[in-house]
Design a protein around this motif. Structure first.
Motif, PDB file in Angstrom:
ATOM      1  N   ILE A 136       0.842  -1.202   0.000  1.00  0.00           N
ATOM      2  CA  ILE A 136       0.000   0.000   0.000  1.00  0.00           C
ATOM      3  C   ILE A 136       0.874   1.247   0.000  1.00  0.00           C
ATOM      4  N   ALA A 137       1.979   1.193   0.727  1.00  0.00           N
ATOM      5  CA  ALA A 137       2.884   2.351   0.809  1.00  0.00           C
ATOM      6  C   ALA A 137       3.512   2.677  -0.541  1.00  0.00           C
ATOM      7  N   TRP A 138       3.704   1.677  -1.408  1.00  0.00           N
ATOM      8  CA  TRP A 138       4.302   1.938  -2.721  1.00  0.00           C
ATOM      9  C   TRP A 138       3.479   2.950  -3.509  1.00  0.00           C
ATOM     10  N   TYR A 139       2.150   2.930  -3.342  1.00  0.00           N
ATOM     11  CA  TYR A 139       1.301   3.906  -4.036  1.00  0.00           C
ATOM     12  C   TYR A 139       1.646   5.329  -3.607  1.00  0.00           C
ATOM     13  N   ALA A 140       1.840   5.513  -2.306  1.00  0.00           N
ATOM     14  CA  ALA A 140       2.187   6.848  -1.801  1.00  0.00           C
ATOM     15  C   ALA A 140       3.605   7.231  -2.196  1.00  0.00           C
ATOM     16  N   ILE A 141       4.515   6.283  -2.133  1.00  0.00           N
ATOM     17  CA  ILE A 141       5.917   6.564  -2.462  1.00  0.00           C
ATOM     18  C   ILE A 141       6.046   7.005  -3.927  1.00  0.00           C
ATOM     19  N   PHE A 142       5.324   6.336  -4.811  1.00  0.00           N
ATOM     20  CA  PHE A 142       5.404   6.662  -6.241  1.00  0.00           C
ATOM     21  C   PHE A 142       4.337   7.681  -6.666  1.00  0.00           C
TER      22      PHE A 142
END
Length: 164
Positions: A121-127
């Motif tokens: 889920i964090a990958w969405y925010a990171i990218f």
């Protein structure tokens, strides 16, 4: 030099180049079929050269992209990186779980699943990609992939026809 006769290797090289230019979108289907037919029966270097007169020697560098095109390219690049990061997270998560569970017989190996889910889920925010953007970008990437594959398939089939 335009009157020098060509052999099969020169005709084959011309067919390969036409196939590449077609796959890259420089020729439509009708132009591709017409030019490959001419290349297959060409007798001189001049006849071969004439097929490429209006085509770039090298792929052209695109004109300065607009702000929206640059944003789209940036998002497509981020999407590809995010997909790779998500795949790596999933694979490493599964491996970690099974090593901890089977190899070390740890009762708390299940903790890997929520950690892996949170990281994905964090990958969405990171990218910086929303769910809606992810769907649209996925459709665009898939459409581009299908169009290029179709052009390559047509080029291959035409080449196969002409080699017989």
């Amino acid at each position: 030099m335009d009157d020098v006769r060509v052999g099969d290797s020169e005709r084959s090289a011309a067919l390969d180049r036409l196939g590449t230019l077609f796959a890259d979108g420089y020729l439509d289907v009708n132009e591709f079929e017409e030019r490959t037919g001419q290349a297959a029966v060409a007798r001189t270097r001049g006849e071969i050269a004439m097929l490429f007169d209006d085509l770039p020697a090298e792929p052209a560098t695109p004109a300065q992209p607009s702000a929206s095109e640059m944003e789209l390219e940036s998002k497509l690049s981020a999407k590809k990186k995010m997909d790779a990061a998500m795949m790596a997270t999933g694979v490493l998560g599964f491996i970690t779980f099974f090593v901890l569970q089977m190899g070390f017989d740890l009762d708390y190996a299940w903790v890997v699943w929520p950690v892996m889910s949170a990281l994905m889920i964090a990958w969405y925010a990171i990218f910086d990609i929303s769910d809606e953007e992810d769907e649209v970008l996925e459709e665009l990437l898939e459409k581009d992939k299908k169009e290029r594959a179709e052009r390559l398939k047509l080029a291959y089939e035409r080449r196969k026809q002409l080699d017989k």
